[in-house]
Design a protein around this motif. Structure first.
Motif, mmCIF file in Angstrom:
data_model
loop_
_atom_site.group_PDB
_atom_site.id
_atom_site.type_symbol
_atom_site.label_atom_id
_atom_site.label_comp_id
_atom_site.label_asym_id
_atom_site.label_seq_id
_atom_site.Cartn_x
_atom_site.Cartn_y
_atom_site.Cartn_z
ATOM 1 N N GLN A 1 23.638 62.145 24.341
ATOM 2 C CA GLN A 1 24.443 60.916 24.159
ATOM 3 C C GLN A 1 23.562 59.616 24.603
ATOM 4 N N MET A 2 23.604 58.807 23.607
ATOM 5 C CA MET A 2 23.019 57.374 23.763
ATOM 6 C C MET A 2 24.031 56.545 23.973
ATOM 7 N N ALA A 3 23.983 55.947 25.185
ATOM 8 C CA ALA A 3 24.855 54.849 25.560
ATOM 9 C C ALA A 3 24.559 53.435 24.929
ATOM 10 N N TYR A 4 25.371 52.776 24.620
ATOM 11 C CA TYR A 4 25.080 51.504 24.109
ATOM 12 C C TYR A 4 26.363 50.299 24.208
ATOM 13 N N MET A 5 25.934 49.176 24.197
ATOM 14 C CA MET A 5 27.247 48.022 24.245
ATOM 15 C C MET A 5 27.062 47.319 22.768
ATOM 16 N N ASP A 6 28.164 47.309 22.000
ATOM 17 C CA ASP A 6 28.190 46.694 20.672
ATOM 18 C C ASP A 6 28.919 45.424 20.800
ATOM 19 N N VAL A 7 28.562 44.220 21.020
ATOM 20 C CA VAL A 7 29.022 42.883 21.253
ATOM 21 C C VAL A 7 29.379 42.061 20.123
ATOM 22 N N ALA A 8 30.668 41.634 19.641
ATOM 23 C CA ALA A 8 30.873 41.025 18.577
ATOM 24 C C ALA A 8 30.567 39.484 18.968
ATOM 25 N N PRO A 9 30.420 38.781 17.968
ATOM 26 C CA PRO A 9 30.167 37.267 18.221
ATOM 27 C C PRO A 9 31.514 36.771 18.985
ATOM 28 N N ALA A 10 30.940 35.718 20.018
ATOM 29 C CA ALA A 10 32.132 35.011 20.896
ATOM 30 C C ALA A 10 32.287 33.637 20.006
ATOM 31 N N GLU B 1 22.344 41.076 30.297
ATOM 32 C CA GLU B 1 23.726 40.620 30.499
ATOM 33 C C GLU B 1 23.779 39.104 29.968
ATOM 34 N N GLN B 2 22.825 38.209 30.527
ATOM 35 C CA GLN B 2 22.858 36.900 30.228
ATOM 36 C C GLN B 2 22.396 36.519 28.632
ATOM 37 N N THR B 3 21.376 37.669 28.358
ATOM 38 C CA THR B 3 20.898 37.323 26.862
ATOM 39 C C THR B 3 22.016 37.807 26.097
ATOM 40 N N ILE B 4 22.820 38.749 26.138
ATOM 41 C CA ILE B 4 23.997 39.121 25.495
ATOM 42 C C ILE B 4 25.002 38.074 25.310
ATOM 43 N N THR B 5 25.258 37.261 26.421
ATOM 44 C CA THR B 5 26.224 36.149 26.434
ATOM 45 C C THR B 5 25.633 35.171 25.651
ATOM 46 N N ALA B 6 24.494 34.788 25.702
ATOM 47 C CA ALA B 6 23.803 33.531 25.134
ATOM 48 C C ALA B 6 23.698 33.892 23.511
ATOM 49 N N LEU B 7 23.364 35.015 23.126
ATOM 50 C CA LEU B 7 23.343 35.333 21.496
ATOM 51 C C LEU B 7 24.849 35.230 20.848
ATOM 52 N N SER B 8 25.631 36.048 21.713
ATOM 53 C CA SER B 8 27.070 36.319 21.264
ATOM 54 C C SER B 8 27.601 34.794 21.049
ATOM 55 N N ASP C 1 14.689 32.825 34.728
ATOM 56 C CA ASP C 1 15.195 31.478 34.463
ATOM 57 C C ASP C 1 15.867 31.587 33.352
ATOM 58 N N PRO C 2 17.007 32.060 33.222
ATOM 59 C CA PRO C 2 17.882 32.494 32.033
ATOM 60 C C PRO C 2 18.119 31.070 30.992
ATOM 61 N N THR C 3 18.400 30.113 31.823
ATOM 62 C CA THR C 3 18.820 28.996 30.922
ATOM 63 C C THR C 3 17.344 28.404 30.176
ATOM 64 N N ALA C 4 16.281 28.356 30.572
ATOM 65 C CA ALA C 4 15.073 28.046 29.875
ATOM 66 C C ALA C 4 14.933 28.989 28.774
#
Length: 340
Positions: free
Chosen positions: A59-68, A90-97, A326-329
């Protein structure tokens, strides 16, 4: 006399602050998690992709996050590093979403919330095939592939194996930019790696991450990831976790991708924190070898020349994990590159 007393007071205050910080850090990293990271909270719902590989049901765990934000119709695949998980994106997922991307962030087999087999032949080709199976399972035909650290080695192998499935390749402080064995780092057996992994502790993780990932600096928010890694490695699945980790280190050390960079045929960007000093086996390397490996200020430039048409963006003064340091930069730079 007053100055001396004030100086002594400041020293005592500093020592007490360090002691309190250490105690808080120790208590924060005292949690333990199950062999598939049971008990650790992921930032988004976890799904499981079930498949057969090497005669095993995995079993391969994964998150599949739709655009916010407003969807742009593009999917990003995030590939984590050796001491990381899908959750550390986590923070990259938020920024991309928020920018309109669908984001898929798996935990590779042997890592984090995914199966840890008692016996498995780890190769980057196998992990690439597993990842390709996952993307087909969820209906993703093509993705922007972003790989960090060991995930950069896997992303390179994936792009070489499945070029039509890769719209773009972004390598964030990837390891494997040099062949450590060829440069003189002594080989270690799987048993030696296993013995080493059994000794892993919150203190050893914190010390390594401070020096390598964050350029000698430390912030309270980093403790979450120390807790995650140390809690997994010291939980009820300690031995099987350490064994899989040993097999994975052997894969990383013995399967360099550096010689195949000229074969890449997809648009590639290197995002390199130039203060990074990561090199597998550096701690056991002779002094004359240790000083010449893990030089990302040099490796970034050398690698960009090897990859046809590659773009190099150096993140000055950042270490091995710029997306966390430095997540923001970092995310501003990443989105600028994706919009080019």
């Amino acid at each position: 006399m007053i100055r001396l007393n004030l100086h002594a007071f400041r020293e005592k205050l500093a020592m007490r602050t360090l002691l309190i910080t250490a105690l808080l850090a120790g208590s924060a990293s005292a949690a333990t998690y199950g062999p598939q990271l049971e008990g650790f909270a992921y930032p988004h719902p976890l799904h499981k992709y079930s498949f057969a590989s090497q005669g095993l049901n995995l079993q391969m765990a994964y998150m599949d996050v739709a655009p916010a934000g407003a969807a742009n119709g593009k999917t990003v695949l995030l590939l984590h590093g050796k001491n990381f998980c899908g959750a550390t994106w986590e923070q990259t997922i938020t920024a991309l979403s928020l920018a309109g991307y669908r984001v898929v962030a798996p935990d590779q087999i042997g890592f984090c919330a995914s199966t840890k087999p008692e016996h498995y032949q780890y190769t980057f080709q196998q992990l690439a095939a597993n990842t390709d199976g996952l993307l087909k399972h969820i209906g993703v035909k093509q993705a922007i592939v972003i790989g960090h650290s060991t995930g950069g080695m896997l992303a390179t192998r994936y792009a070489l194996s499945y070029p039509d499935a890769v719209a773009r390749l972004v390598l964030v402080n990837p390891i494997g930019l040099e062949d450590w064995k060829a440069l003189g780092v002594p080989s270690q057996s799987v048993d030696q790696w296993y013995a080493r992994e059994l000794k892993l502790s919150a203190d050893s993780v914190r010390a390594y991450e401070r020096a390598t990932y964050y350029s000698g600096n430390w912030k309270p928010e980093y403790e979450k990831w120390v807790d995650m890694l140390a809690g997994l490695n010291n939980g009820p699945g300690k031995k099987v976790v350490a064994w899989n980790s040993a097999l994975i280190y052997d894969m990383i050390f013995t399967q360099p991708v550096v010689y195949e960079f000229p074969l890449l045929k997809v648009p590639t960007t290197l995002l390199i924190g130039d203060a990074d000093t990561t090199a597998i086996g550096k701690d056991v390397a002779p002094p004359e070898v240790k000083v010449k490996i893990g030089r990302y200020d040099v490796l970034g430039k050398e690698t960009a020349k090897k990859i046809p048409g590659a773009r190099l963006v150096e993140l000055k003064g950042m270490g091995h994990a710029p997306q966390m340091e430095d997540p923001t930069a970092f995310h501003r730079t990443l989105l600028e590159e994706l919009n080019r």
